[in-house]
Design an enzyme around this catalytic site. Sequence first.
Site, mmCIF file in Angstrom:
data_model
loop_
_atom_site.group_PDB
_atom_site.id
_atom_site.type_symbol
_atom_site.label_atom_id
_atom_site.label_comp_id
_atom_site.label_asym_id
_atom_site.label_seq_id
_atom_site.Cartn_x
_atom_site.Cartn_y
_atom_site.Cartn_z
ATOM 1 N N ARG A 93 0.864 -1.176 0.000
ATOM 2 C CA ARG A 93 0.000 0.000 0.000
ATOM 3 C C ARG A 93 0.906 1.233 0.000
ATOM 4 N NH1 ARG A 93 -4.456 1.562 4.556
ATOM 5 N NH2 ARG A 93 -5.327 3.318 3.428
ATOM 6 N N ARG A 241 -8.157 13.306 13.895
ATOM 7 C CA ARG A 241 -7.935 14.388 12.914
ATOM 8 C C ARG A 241 -9.168 15.279 12.828
ATOM 9 N NH1 ARG A 241 -6.269 10.623 7.991
ATOM 10 N NH2 ARG A 241 -6.017 8.913 9.455
#
Length: 400
Positions: A93, A241
Amino acid sequence: MREAVLSINAGSSSIKFALFGLGTDDALEAISAGKIEGIGSSPHFIARDAAGRVLAERRWEDPSLGHEAFLDDLLSWTDTGAGSCRLVGIGHRVVHGGVEFGSPELLTKQVIEALAKLVPLAPLHQPHNLAAIIAAKMARPGVLQVACFDTAFHQTQPPVATRFAIPQAFFQAGIRRYGFHGLSYEYVANTLEQLDPKMAGGRVVAAHLGNGASLCAMAGGRSIDTTMGFTALDGLMMGTRCGAIDPGVILYLQQQKGMSSEEVEHLLYERSGLLGVSGLSGDMRELQASEQASACEAVELFVYRVAREAGALVSSLGGLDGLVFTAGIGENSPTIRALICRRLAWLGLEIDAEANEEGAPTISTAASRITVRVIPTDEERLIAMRTLDLVRQNQELRVA
Ligand code: ADP
């Protein structure tokens, strides 16, 4: 010896992996999956079989060990401990493929150099992805390795969806909306195509709600808009976040409050979102179990932000035929799904309480104008599928 493909997802302090054996017609059969956590502090390796039984577990005392040491260990384990596999491909990834990489790439020296140039676009993730790639290439130079990009699925977005309203020169310099979670959305789009081709061919909002969270607007299975932008900080409120925030807040914090850019970064990535608002935890399960007012407030804001952004994506799509929930929260929390769907009821969306509670594949009622589905994501499998595609193409080219 059985052929196998390994998927690797390397972060700053962890390496997640999944090993797939190749069955008839190259069908991918899950052999094991696991992770090495606590890299840099107290490393811990655990691998489970497809039924969740622990196959191997190990701890190390040495906090100075890096990605190389662990990858070496993991690869040795796939050779022997995991049932004597012969790796034909390793898929990685990679968070950022920039504008250059719109599909998986064989990891040649040139591609690795190009990926290193993208580090400034994803300084918190790309270096760890590269560290794992370099370590795996060193450890298994003879095995084909492939990069699968989180950004690539969004390359089908129309130009207008990729722009910020700042001068052209910045856009030319790469300051634009890329979008992330693309491997998850590609997996969802493929699965939807198999489960429900009619819905897959229509206008769908997919909601990847995990520690990181985003939405993707898909028309006919292709991304046309998404909530994450230049970085994975944009869009929805997440575990830690902040999601979309007025950029003026950042200027204010730096200019009036004297915060350094590192302090602002830490605030927005690590101390915000569910954790920041609740003051308790960035973990949705913990917040749902809590009776504190601040936990409820955090959950309410999370739901509000998802519904609000979903409304924006419906506008990008010009209507909506289907909604898909995926990832940790999307797959496992009937309460959050119900709260989001309630806010989207104006679309003609209605869910079946029982089906939602059970986490059934379809959770909308027969009368609902919008079909609502739950599709468990599997980014590791998608990486393995794409890796195997390139491995087979490469083998055919060699024969030809
Ligand atoms: P990552 O983005 O790290 O892959 P996941 O997709 O595993 O994360 O999602 C993690 C989130 O899913 C956490 O907030 C966790 O609390 C939440 N989650 C997992 N199971 C449940 C559940 N049963 N109810 C509510 N939230 C859940």
